[in-house]
Design a protein around this motif. Structure first.
Motif, short mmCIF file in Angstrom:
data_model
loop_
_atom_site.label_atom_id
_atom_site.label_comp_id
_atom_site.label_asym_id
_atom_site.label_seq_id
_atom_site.Cartn_x
_atom_site.Cartn_y
_atom_site.Cartn_z
N GLU A 113 40.32 58.65 186.32
CA GLU A 113 40.92 57.40 186.79
C GLU A 113 40.60 56.20 185.90
O GLU A 113 41.04 55.08 186.19
CB GLU A 113 40.43 57.14 188.22
CG GLU A 113 40.90 58.20 189.21
CD GLU A 113 40.25 58.06 190.59
OE1 GLU A 113 39.37 57.16 190.74
OE2 GLU A 113 40.60 58.84 191.49
N ASP A 114 39.87 56.41 184.82
CA ASP A 114 39.47 55.31 183.94
C ASP A 114 40.61 55.00 182.96
O ASP A 114 40.85 55.76 182.01
CB ASP A 114 38.20 55.69 183.17
CG ASP A 114 37.58 54.49 182.47
OD1 ASP A 114 38.32 53.67 181.91
OD2 ASP A 114 36.34 54.40 182.45
N ARG A 166 36.10 62.68 188.51
CA ARG A 166 37.07 61.79 189.17
C ARG A 166 37.11 60.43 188.48
O ARG A 166 38.19 59.88 188.21
CB ARG A 166 36.70 61.64 190.65
CG ARG A 166 37.69 60.77 191.44
CD ARG A 166 37.43 60.87 192.92
NE ARG A 166 36.05 60.49 193.27
CZ ARG A 166 35.12 61.36 193.64
NH1 ARG A 166 35.39 62.65 193.71
NH2 ARG A 166 33.89 60.95 193.94
N GLN A 167 35.95 59.88 188.15
CA GLN A 167 35.91 58.59 187.47
C GLN A 167 36.57 58.65 186.09
O GLN A 167 37.28 57.71 185.70
CB GLN A 167 34.45 58.12 187.34
CG GLN A 167 33.81 57.71 188.64
CD GLN A 167 32.33 57.35 188.48
OE1 GLN A 167 31.73 57.61 187.43
NE2 GLN A 167 31.74 56.78 189.52
N SER A 180 47.27 64.87 186.18
CA SER A 180 46.73 65.31 187.48
C SER A 180 45.85 66.54 187.38
O SER A 180 45.31 67.01 188.39
CB SER A 180 47.89 65.61 188.45
OG SER A 180 48.62 66.75 188.02
N TYR A 217 41.33 66.47 192.24
CA TYR A 217 42.41 66.74 191.29
C TYR A 217 42.57 68.25 191.09
O TYR A 217 41.66 69.03 191.40
CB TYR A 217 42.13 66.07 189.94
CG TYR A 217 42.25 64.57 189.98
CD1 TYR A 217 43.47 63.95 189.73
CD2 TYR A 217 41.14 63.77 190.27
CE1 TYR A 217 43.59 62.56 189.78
CE2 TYR A 217 41.26 62.38 190.32
CZ TYR A 217 42.49 61.79 190.07
OH TYR A 217 42.60 60.42 190.13
#
Length: 549
Positions: free
Chosen positions: A508-509, A504-505, A370, A399
């Protein structure tokens, strides 16, 4: 990032310039004295003068405590009053910061008895001599790994005024020698006005002052770096001591100086890429711009890159803080020529004595994967405008973030969804925390190896020097992603919205996270017993153990 180093205190011994009388002696002495072996590990004065390019090493040493001059023609015995071996008072400004055990008299005379053939062979005596140009962290780790864990005697020569990590100085089996060399600045300033080139030239011209120390230590090998390879390879050859170079960057980055050593005009054509036999071509855009300038006044080439690259053929090997899987293709291509390359990483941290840092409590309270960790190292070159957009991008990425800024007074600054830390941190302790999801950095090689060891995905944002090629390795191994377009914009600022979206990408990948964990597995396989890095370590050790048996 290594902890903030603490300078080891040393008495203010200093070496002195050679007087006219000794200059004449050095020029005129032709007798057998100059050719004899060092007595008691110390050269006769006339020989020392010739070896050290007209610099006195041990003519006399002064100190605030009134230490008398040394007699260079006497063997060295323990100083009974202090318990400090006289062998630690080398014929240059030296302090033995650590000495374990009792020192015996050193003599070049033949022994009075026949040695017992069943006696254990002496452990290899390895001398580490970093130039002080660049980050010494790799040297600290390698020296600590060679000492007690591999039963080597290690002497670490610290060229002042460069600080030494206090935790490293306390490692078992490591003796620290602080050396204060007199700098030949007059010649250096005539070569170039560039501070880096002047510093390199000064350091290299001063190295000859260390010749008597290296001779008296009777080393099995010397470990040094690229910046002084040309000069030190000559000194080590004269003393018949094997020299190994320790690289602080990727294997691929070494390919460029090698090409320059073969042809200094290799970059003069208009091609966009440089061809290297056996490996993918190197885009010119990934090579430092200063290296590409064809000019007789480009002293970075003539005084630094080319002579040191040519000297690599005379060393016994080059050690890299990497592992075979991470740079397999490049290692295979460059190992077709001499000298051999030894991937011995990722090098592990030595025991730390530092206490708990407050922000670690904050980090431990965050959920797994996180937190975005941002650290651009000790030489941040990001503009104030870009720093502002980066901060805003982190605030909108969704995050938590931990941003370490090396410059400035140590302090902590809490934000709504993050924390900014100024000053040094123990980066290993940060990356081991399960809360870290992505590491945003400029691709210092040490940081890449630390991320690979922990399986933390990297968002590469290289800034200068070797960092573009290091980012290539991150991309090729899928340890993370490299936003090349951010670099192609030059000084154009990347806006906060784009930064927030990319961070962010990346967080989350799932594919990137899976690939990073594969890199972690391969790194640990390499470093375990029987792994490729341990085998490389064994090959290096065989150079010395065979000669000591």
């Amino acid at each position: 990032m290594e902890p903030s180093p603490t300078r080891a205190h040393a008495p203010p011994y200093r070496c002195c310039r050679l007087g006219l009388r000794h200059q004449e002696e050095a020029e005129q002495a032709k007798g057998p004295e100059d050719k004899q072996k060092f007595q008691g590990g110390i050269m006769p004065l006339s020989a020392a003068a010739k070896r050290t390019k007209n610099t006195v090493v041990g003519d006399y040493m002064s100190s605030d405590s009134g230490t008398p001059p040394m007699d260079l023609n006497q063997p060295m015995y323990e100083d009974e009053s202090s318990g400090t071996p006289m062998s630690s008072q080398h014929p240059i400004g030296v302090n033995a910061a650590k000495n374990k055990g009792k020192a015996k008299a050193i003599s070049s005379q033949a022994p009075d008895r026949v040695p017992n053939m069943k006696e254990k062979p002496q452990p290899p005596h390895l001398v580490f001599l970093p130039s002080g140009i660049g980050n010494p962290a790799t040297f600290f780790r390698l020296a600590a790994a060679m000492a007690a864990p591999r039963s080597c005697r290690v002497t670490f020569i610290n060229v002042q005024p460069h600080p030494v990590d206090s935790d490293f100085a306390s490692q078992p089996g490591v003796e620290l020698l602080d050396v204060d060399m007199l700098a030949d600045t007059d010649v250096a300033t005539t070569i170039s006005d560039d501070p880096f080139i002047a510093h390199v030239a000064t350091t290299n011209r001063s190295l000859y002052q260390l010749t008597p120390i290296l001779a008296s230590l009777r080393a099995s090998a010397v470990f040094s770096d690229f910046a002084i390879a040309a000069t030190l390879s000559q000194i080590s050859a004269d003393l018949n001591i094997p020299l190994l170079v320790v690289s602080t960057t990727s294997v691929k980055f070494l390919a460029v100086p090698r090409l320059l050593s073969q042809d200094p005009n290799v970059f003069s054509d208009s091609a966009e890429e440089i061809e290297v036999q056996g490996m993918p071509s190197i885009p010119k855009a990934n090579i430092p711009a200063a290296w590409l300038k064809k000019s007789s006044t480009n002293h970075l080439l003539t005084e630094y890159l080319v002579p040191n690259a040519r000297a690599l053929s005379r060393v016994r090997g080059i050690l890299f803080n990497t592992f075979d899987w991470f740079e397999q293709e490049t290692l295979a291509a460059l190992n077709r020529s001499q000298p051999p390359l030894f991937p011995i990483g990722p090098l592990q941290p030595y025991q730390k004595l530092g206490g708990h840092q407050h922000f670690l409590t904050w980090l431990s309270e965050k959920p797994a994967k996180s937190v975005v960790y941002i650290n651009f190292g000790s030489q941040e070159v990001i503009s104030e405008d870009q720093m502002r957009e980066l901060r805003k991008g982190l605030e909108i990425c969704g995050y938590h973030y931990l941003w370490v800024i090396a410059q400035g007074t140590a302090c902590f600054e809490r934000r709504d969804n993050g924390m900014i830390v100024k000053g040094g941190v123990d980066q290993e302790r940060v990356l081991t925390d399960p809360a870290i999801g992505v590491f945003v950095n400029q691709c210092e090689w040490k940081s890449i190896m630390q991320a690979a060891w922990e399986g933390v995905p990297v968002l590469a944002w290289p800034q200068h020097g070797d960092q573009m090629m290091n980012a290539e390795a991150v991309e090729k191994t899928d340890l993370g992603i490299w936003m090349k377009e951010w670099n192609s914009r030059g000084e154009e600022v990347v806006d906060r919205d784009e930064i927030g979206r990319v961070v962010r990408q990346t967080m989350e990948d799932l594919d990137i996270n899976k690939a990073a964990m594969i890199a972690r597995e391969r790194a640990r396989e390499a470093y375990e017993i029987g792994g490729s890095s341990q085998k490389a370590f064994d090959k290096v050790m065989q150079m010395f153990t065979s000669s000591n048996n």
